[in-house]
Design an enzyme around this catalytic site. Structure first.
Site, PDB file in Angstrom:
ATOM      1  N   TYR A  74       0.848  -1.194   0.000  1.00 54.84           N
ATOM      2  CA  TYR A  74       0.000   0.000   0.000  1.00 54.84           C
ATOM      3  C   TYR A  74       0.887   1.248   0.000  1.00 54.84           C
ATOM      4  O   TYR A  74       0.637   2.203  -0.736  1.00 54.84           O
ATOM      5  CB  TYR A  74      -0.905   0.009   1.238  1.00 54.84           C
ATOM      6  CG  TYR A  74      -1.963  -1.066   1.216  1.00 54.84           C
ATOM      7  CD1 TYR A  74      -3.199  -0.852   0.626  1.00 54.84           C
ATOM      8  CD2 TYR A  74      -1.726  -2.310   1.799  1.00 54.84           C
ATOM      9  CE1 TYR A  74      -4.185  -1.830   0.613  1.00 54.84           C
ATOM     10  CE2 TYR A  74      -2.697  -3.301   1.786  1.00 54.84           C
ATOM     11  CZ  TYR A  74      -3.917  -3.060   1.195  1.00 54.84           C
ATOM     12  OH  TYR A  74      -4.887  -4.029   1.175  1.00 54.84           O
ATOM     13  N   ASN A  97     -12.568   0.224  -5.719  1.00 55.68           N
ATOM     14  CA  ASN A  97     -12.301  -0.279  -7.066  1.00 55.68           C
ATOM     15  C   ASN A  97     -13.558  -0.916  -7.662  1.00 55.68           C
ATOM     16  O   ASN A  97     -14.033  -1.945  -7.182  1.00 55.68           O
ATOM     17  CB  ASN A  97     -11.160  -1.297  -7.004  1.00 55.68           C
ATOM     18  CG  ASN A  97     -10.763  -1.831  -8.361  1.00 55.68           C
ATOM     19  OD1 ASN A  97     -11.338  -1.492  -9.387  1.00 55.68           O
ATOM     20  ND2 ASN A  97      -9.762  -2.686  -8.369  1.00 55.68           N
ATOM     21  N   CYS A 105      -6.528  -4.964  -7.731  1.00 55.00           N
ATOM     22  CA  CYS A 105      -6.327  -4.571  -6.335  1.00 55.00           C
ATOM     23  C   CYS A 105      -5.860  -5.751  -5.476  1.00 55.00           C
ATOM     24  O   CYS A 105      -5.298  -5.544  -4.400  1.00 55.00           O
ATOM     25  CB  CYS A 105      -7.569  -3.916  -5.764  1.00 55.00           C
ATOM     26  SG  CYS A 105      -9.080  -4.849  -5.928  1.00 55.00           S
ATOM     27  N   HIS A 106      -6.029  -6.974  -5.955  1.00 58.17           N
ATOM     28  CA  HIS A 106      -5.520  -8.128  -5.200  1.00 58.17           C
ATOM     29  C   HIS A 106      -3.995  -8.134  -5.143  1.00 58.17           C
ATOM     30  O   HIS A 106      -3.418  -8.799  -4.291  1.00 58.17           O
ATOM     31  CB  HIS A 106      -6.042  -9.441  -5.813  1.00 58.17           C
ATOM     32  CG  HIS A 106      -5.635  -9.649  -7.235  1.00 58.17           C
ATOM     33  ND1 HIS A 106      -6.320  -9.080  -8.287  1.00 58.17           N
ATOM     34  CD2 HIS A 106      -4.605 -10.339  -7.770  1.00 58.17           C
ATOM     35  CE1 HIS A 106      -5.734  -9.430  -9.421  1.00 58.17           C
ATOM     36  NE2 HIS A 106      -4.687 -10.191  -9.135  1.00 58.17           N
ATOM     37  N   GLU A 132      -1.512 -16.109 -10.273  1.00 55.59           N
ATOM     38  CA  GLU A 132      -0.562 -15.305 -11.045  1.00 55.59           C
ATOM     39  C   GLU A 132       0.864 -15.806 -10.879  1.00 55.59           C
ATOM     40  O   GLU A 132       1.613 -15.885 -11.849  1.00 55.59           O
ATOM     41  CB  GLU A 132      -0.668 -13.831 -10.643  1.00 55.59           C
ATOM     42  CG  GLU A 132      -1.976 -13.217 -11.087  1.00 55.59           C
ATOM     43  CD  GLU A 132      -2.035 -11.716 -10.892  1.00 55.59           C
ATOM     44  OE1 GLU A 132      -0.988 -11.090 -10.614  1.00 55.59           O
ATOM     45  OE2 GLU A 132      -3.129 -11.162 -11.028  1.00 55.59           O
TER      46      GLU A 132
END
Length: 141
Positions: A74, A97, A105-106, A132
């Site tokens: 963040y 979001n 945002c993850h 990912e």
């Protein structure tokens, strides 16, 4: 590794062009992640993304600068968006979001390495990050 096949819903030919773009992007994200970099990002018409605000700046910075398989704190995202003291405001931007996954945002985590909050729940955030990481490792071979 998932054994589920990726499918597009029936009636796809009746979708508007923005929905077709979104469907193609999401299909690529889950089934052929390397393609997401070459696909156009679907057009976003949400009011939050039209107004000039720190939230908009954070979301566009995240979309542009934090690539598939990466994570950012963040605090670091606040720095990238132009206000190094706004880590809490970044958390608010993530909560606002309107299009998670596409605006990823993850990928925003705590400085400690903990995953932090996510609108879809912690397990979903961890699954997306694992997805990912696995896909990025597979493409490296």
């Amino acid at each position: 590794e998932s054994s589920a096949a990726c499918e597009v819903c029936e009636g796809a030919e009746e979708m508007t062009e923005p929905l077709k773009q979104c469907t193609a992007w999401l299909h690529a994200y889950f089934c052929e992640p390397a393609r997401t970099a070459s696909l156009p990002v679907p057009a976003f018409h949400h009011p939050l993304l039209q107004r000039d605000s720190f939230t908009r700046q954070v979301l566009w910075t995240l979309l542009r600068d934090v690539k598939f398989g990466e994570a950012v704190s963040y605090k670091r995202l606040a720095e990238l968006a132009g206000n190094s003291r706004a880590a809490r405001a970044v958390g608010g931007a993530m909560r606002s979001n309107p299009i998670p996954i596409i605006i990823p945002c993850h990928r925003v985590i705590c400085s400690s390495g903990q995953s932090g909050s996510y609108g879809g729940g912690t397990l979903m955030k961890e699954w997306l990050l694992s997805h990912e990481k696995l896909q990025k490792e597979k493409s490296a071979y």
